[in-house]
Design an enzyme around this catalytic site. Structure first.
Site, PDB file in Angstrom:
ATOM      1  N   LYS A 100      -1.996  12.633 -56.143  1.00 40.02           N
ATOM      2  CA  LYS A 100      -3.159  12.394 -55.279  1.00 40.02           C
ATOM      3  C   LYS A 100      -4.382  12.845 -56.059  1.00 40.02           C
ATOM      4  CE  LYS A 100      -5.642  13.778 -51.200  1.00 40.02           C
ATOM      5  NZ  LYS A 100      -5.814  14.837 -50.177  1.00 40.02           N
ATOM      6  N   GLY A 161     -11.467  18.643 -43.724  1.00 37.94           N
ATOM      7  CA  GLY A 161     -11.497  19.811 -42.859  1.00 37.94           C
ATOM      8  C   GLY A 161     -12.516  19.776 -41.749  1.00 37.94           C
ATOM      9  N   ALA A 188      -8.085  12.680 -44.758  1.00 34.94           N
ATOM     10  CA  ALA A 188      -9.101  13.718 -44.525  1.00 34.94           C
ATOM     11  C   ALA A 188      -9.986  13.440 -43.315  1.00 34.94           C
ATOM     12  CB  ALA A 188      -9.986  13.927 -45.757  1.00 34.94           C
ATOM     13  N   GLY A 189     -10.328  14.523 -42.639  1.00 32.78           N
ATOM     14  CA  GLY A 189     -11.327  14.480 -41.579  1.00 32.78           C
ATOM     15  C   GLY A 189     -10.813  14.300 -40.174  1.00 32.78           C
ATOM     16  N   ASN A 210      -4.168  17.774 -42.968  1.00 27.86           N
ATOM     17  CA  ASN A 210      -3.720  19.141 -43.196  1.00 27.86           C
ATOM     18  C   ASN A 210      -4.357  20.096 -42.195  1.00 27.86           C
ATOM     19  OD1 ASN A 210      -3.529  21.290 -46.191  1.00 27.86           O
ATOM     20  ND2 ASN A 210      -2.875  21.653 -44.117  1.00 27.86           N
ATOM     21  N   THR A 211      -5.686  20.235 -42.261  1.00 29.68           N
ATOM     22  CA  THR A 211      -6.369  21.284 -41.506  1.00 29.68           C
ATOM     23  C   THR A 211      -6.135  21.193 -40.009  1.00 29.68           C
ATOM     24  OG1 THR A 211      -8.100  21.237 -43.201  1.00 29.68           O
ATOM     25  CG2 THR A 211      -8.586  22.416 -41.173  1.00 29.68           C
TER      26      THR A 211
END
Length: 261
Positions: A100, A161, A188-189, A210-211
């Protein structure tokens, strides 16, 4: 779950969910999140996990026990040289051609440096890597990444995040329409499961986050919630949903119905 979508460099995924491995409160919570979500791919940062005193090795053993495909990343890299070096180290440590690719250009938004990203992607593709580029939804950048040798695109939904969701629905729809045969991953996001469902309804092939999971009050429950949302969005996309319309349309026809005075 039956997941008959595009393969990633020839590898079909059992589920269209990829999870990061950072920020979890403990290794056991991380393992529970992967178990309940049935995520197919685990993203791993070489810099974060290749620690001293055996910590990195312990983490690697945990990741191997999850039974997921491993996708190392170049998180935290701000230059072409840095990203290329990290990718080569990751290939040795994790024994995979997958990478990645992140080349960050803006420290506040963590927006990709698209110029460095394309340059790095070309170098790595020529060196035999199978590159998953973290990019914006810019169609010109996407075309250049594909020309460089990438066979997957990973546009952001919002800054890493942030939890803002899908900031540019028009741009993401345009990317899906422009590259119908390319595997596309929202990366993301995302903040809540409904964001993931919307992304899948747009026709995207997978979700990476992830976050939103790791920092939830109950990460394992949130991971399962995202898995259910991804499945719901995928089923909705495959069911050929109705088009939105400006005017009401009665669900009960009035033609042929008796009128009572």
């Amino acid at each position: 779950m039956n997941f008959d979508r595009k393969a990633f460099y020839g590898v079909p995924l059992e589920t269209p969910l990829m999870l990061g491995t950072a920020l979890y409160p403990s290794p056991s919570v991380l393992a529970d999140a992967f178990t309940r979500s049935k995520a197919s791919v685990a993203t791993v940062s070489l810099r974060r996990e290749n620690g001293v005193s055996g910590a990195g090795q312990d983490f690697w053993q945990l990741i191997q026990s999850l039974g997921c495909k491993v996708l190392p990343n170049t998180a935290g890299c701000y230059s072409v040289k840095e990203a290329v070096t990290t990718a080569h180290m990751a290939r040795e440590v994790f024994d995979t051609k997958w990478i990645k690719l992140e080349v960050i250009g803006h420290s506040d938004s963590l927006q990709p440096d698209v110029f460095g990203l394309v340059e790095t992607a070309k170098i790595l593709c020529e060196d035999g890597f199978e590159v998953f580029p973290y990019c914006t939804e810019d169609l010109i950048v996407a075309e250049k990444l594909l020309k460089a040798g990438c066979e997957v695109l990973m546009p952001w939904g919002a800054p890493i995040g942030s939890g803002l969701g899908l900031n540019n629905l028009y741009g993401l729809r345009a990317m899906r329409a422009a590259f119908p045969d390319i595997p596309l991953v929202i990366d993301a996001g995302l903040g809540v499961p409904s964001h993931a469902a919307t992304a899948m309804e747009l026709g995207y092939d997978a979700i990476l986050l992830n976050t939103a999971v790791a920092k939830a009050g109950d990460p394992a429950a949130m991971a399962e919630a995202f898995a259910l949302a991804v499945r719901a969005g995928l089923l909705a996309a495959e069911a050929d949903p109705m088009e939105p319309r400006d005017m009401a349309s009665p669900s009960t026809p009035v033609i042929g119905k008796a009128f009572l005075s």
